[in-house]
Design an enzyme around this catalytic site. Structure first.
Site, short mmCIF file in Angstrom:
data_model
loop_
_atom_site.label_atom_id
_atom_site.label_comp_id
_atom_site.label_asym_id
_atom_site.label_seq_id
_atom_site.Cartn_x
_atom_site.Cartn_y
_atom_site.Cartn_z
N ARG A 256 6.77 -13.39 -2.64
CA ARG A 256 6.75 -13.34 -1.18
C ARG A 256 6.02 -14.55 -0.63
NH1 ARG A 256 5.60 -6.83 -0.21
NH2 ARG A 256 7.27 -6.13 -1.60
N ARG A 271 -3.32 -10.30 -1.54
CA ARG A 271 -2.09 -10.78 -0.90
C ARG A 271 -1.66 -12.06 -1.62
NH1 ARG A 271 -0.22 -8.86 3.83
NH2 ARG A 271 -2.26 -7.97 4.30
N GLU A 343 -3.70 -0.30 1.72
CA GLU A 343 -2.39 0.21 1.29
C GLU A 343 -2.09 -0.22 -0.14
OE1 GLU A 343 1.70 -0.58 0.39
OE2 GLU A 343 0.99 -1.98 1.89
N SER A 346 4.02 2.18 -0.58
CA SER A 346 4.77 2.51 0.63
C SER A 346 6.08 3.15 0.21
CB SER A 346 5.01 1.24 1.45
OG SER A 346 5.54 1.56 2.71
N ARG A 385 -2.58 -4.48 -7.05
CA ARG A 385 -3.48 -3.67 -6.21
C ARG A 385 -4.07 -2.51 -6.99
NH1 ARG A 385 -2.27 -3.95 0.22
NH2 ARG A 385 -1.99 -6.22 0.28
#
Length: 418
Positions: A256, A271, A343, A346, A385
């Site tokens: 990403r 991130r 988070e 998801s 994560r």
């Protein structure tokens, strides 16, 4: 993608659905563009009829020995027009593709993540008798997490892991993949990490989110998540109802650009441009997707429970729900080093939104006509994560990290990183 017939039947309802997403009314514009397309399609049908009529007339005249030059010239013109029709893309198609999915009625209203609703929580945030460190402080102190080396190799938002931390990352991914494949009923799948534009369009990364993607010089894209190849397995397919549901899982790297996150989470591994994730994808009958959404989320929750983490389930409000999703649950984990919820998974029900873009349909066991499938996706979970959460949750006062029992076999019996 949206059903234009539903828009024609209830333009006010469509505008109300878009208003929940924070968008201005669009139905009048779309209906005008729809009228243009319908006129063009009418002309196409007229051209097809005329072409067939010309073919008959040309054949008849040739049998009679009469001149057919004028008719053949008209037929050539019609053929060119029809070829242009086949490649024509109407403006309404692009506008419909740019609009987000319609939310479920029970999704709470709200503008951003501050309006999300906590549904339940597992455990209480630990209160150690020492000041907990963040994962990057622990990793650097152990000499096993190297951001300087990663920056030299690739730039910002990359990490080099060594020794026991590298093995812990591998153990996490393998354990989660095995859990979903052997106990949760997902089919383990190995997928390409490069996909074509049609695949990205099918799961809605294109055209809206192209700036978030890494594109190769030959027109392919590095996957931002295994959701893309897994969901596109049913693109342009008609699936027998009896074969459903399909459940797939894959451990893959994700790439990403983080185009919209300048200045956010610049320290550590939260991130990254590249990370590993265990993905879950389900393809179901329309009437089963809501129950499948609950099931998928419970599968992800079990991962966090088995790792001894404190977590909570959150339902995203209208303003924070992703482009393709009708409803999304986020799982947030407590990070003692940060003193915050973050988070980690998801899980989304996209209903038929992606299936319409992919032309993925189901052939009912009874009755006529095919119907669009429902697709769901969820993190089961993000490996990086999970590594952060394990390190911060199970850190000790001396800077060591206790390894959760379920991961010890993957660590060769090691139960602590010191």
């Amino acid at each position: 993608m949206h059903d234009i017939r539903a828009l024609r039947a209830d333009p006010a309802g469509f505008d109300a659905a878009m208003a929940r997403r924070g968008l201005a009314p669009v139905s009048a514009e779309l209906l005008a563009l729809d009228a243009v397309r319908r006129e063009e399609l009418t002309r196409q049908q007229e051209a097809l009829s005329r072409r067939n009529e010309l073919a008959k007339q040309i054949g008849l005249r040739k049998r009679k020995g009469e001149d057919t030059a004028a008719l053949e010239e008209e037929a050539r013109d019609l053929r060119q027009r029809l070829e242009a029709f086949e490649t024509q893309r109407f403006e309404i198609d692009d506008r419909l593709a740019s609009l987000p999915g319609i939310l479920d009625a029970d999704v709470p209203d709200g503008r951003d993540e501050s309006d999300n609703v906590v549904l339940h929580q597992h455990g209480e945030p630990p209160r150690p008798n020492f000041t907990p460190k963040q994962h990057f402080e622990l990793g650097e102190a152990l000499g096993l997490m190297d951001f300087a080396a990663a920056s030299k190799l690739a730039g910002a938002r990359f990490t080099v892991l060594r020794g026991a931390l590298a093995r812990l990352e591998r153990a996490l991914g393998q354990w989660m993949l095995t859990l979903h494949a052997t106990e949760h009923g997902y089919t383990e799948t190995s997928v390409p990490y490069l996909v074509n534009a049609a695949s990205m369009y099918g799961t809605s990364q294109l055209p809206k989110f192209e700036e978030d993607l890494f594109k190769t010089t030959d027109g392919r894209y590095l996957i931002p998540t295994a959701e893309v190849p897994l969901t596109n397995l049913v693109r342009d397919e008609i699936v027998p109802e009896a074969a459903l549901p399909f459940r797939y899982t894959a451990l893959s790297p994700s790439f990403r650009s983080e185009a919209g996150s300048a200045g956010r989470d610049t320290r550590g591994m939260l991130r990254q441009h590249q990370f590993h994730k265990v993905e879950m994808v389900s393809v179901t009958r329309p009437e089963d997707s809501a129950a499948e959404h609950e099931r998928m989320t419970r599968c992800a929750e079990r991962v966090l429970t088995e790792l001894g983490l404190t977590w909570r389930r959150v339902v995203l409000c209208a303003g924070d729900t992703g482009f393709s999703a009708a409803k999304t649950y986020d799982l947030e984990v407590w990070l003692p080093g940060q003193g915050a919820w973050r988070e980690i998974s998801s899980c989304s029900n996209c209903r038929d939104f992606q299936a319409r873009r992919m032309n993925a349909r189901m052939k009912p066991s009874e009755g006529k006509g095919n119907v669009f499938l429902h697709t769901l996706n969820g993190s089961g979970v993000a490996v990086g994560r999970a590594l952060i959460a394990v390190m911060e949750t199970h850190q000790q006062a001396d800077g060591s990290v206790v390894i959760p029992e379920v991961l010890c076999p993957g660590m060769g019996g090691l139960d602590r990183i010191s």
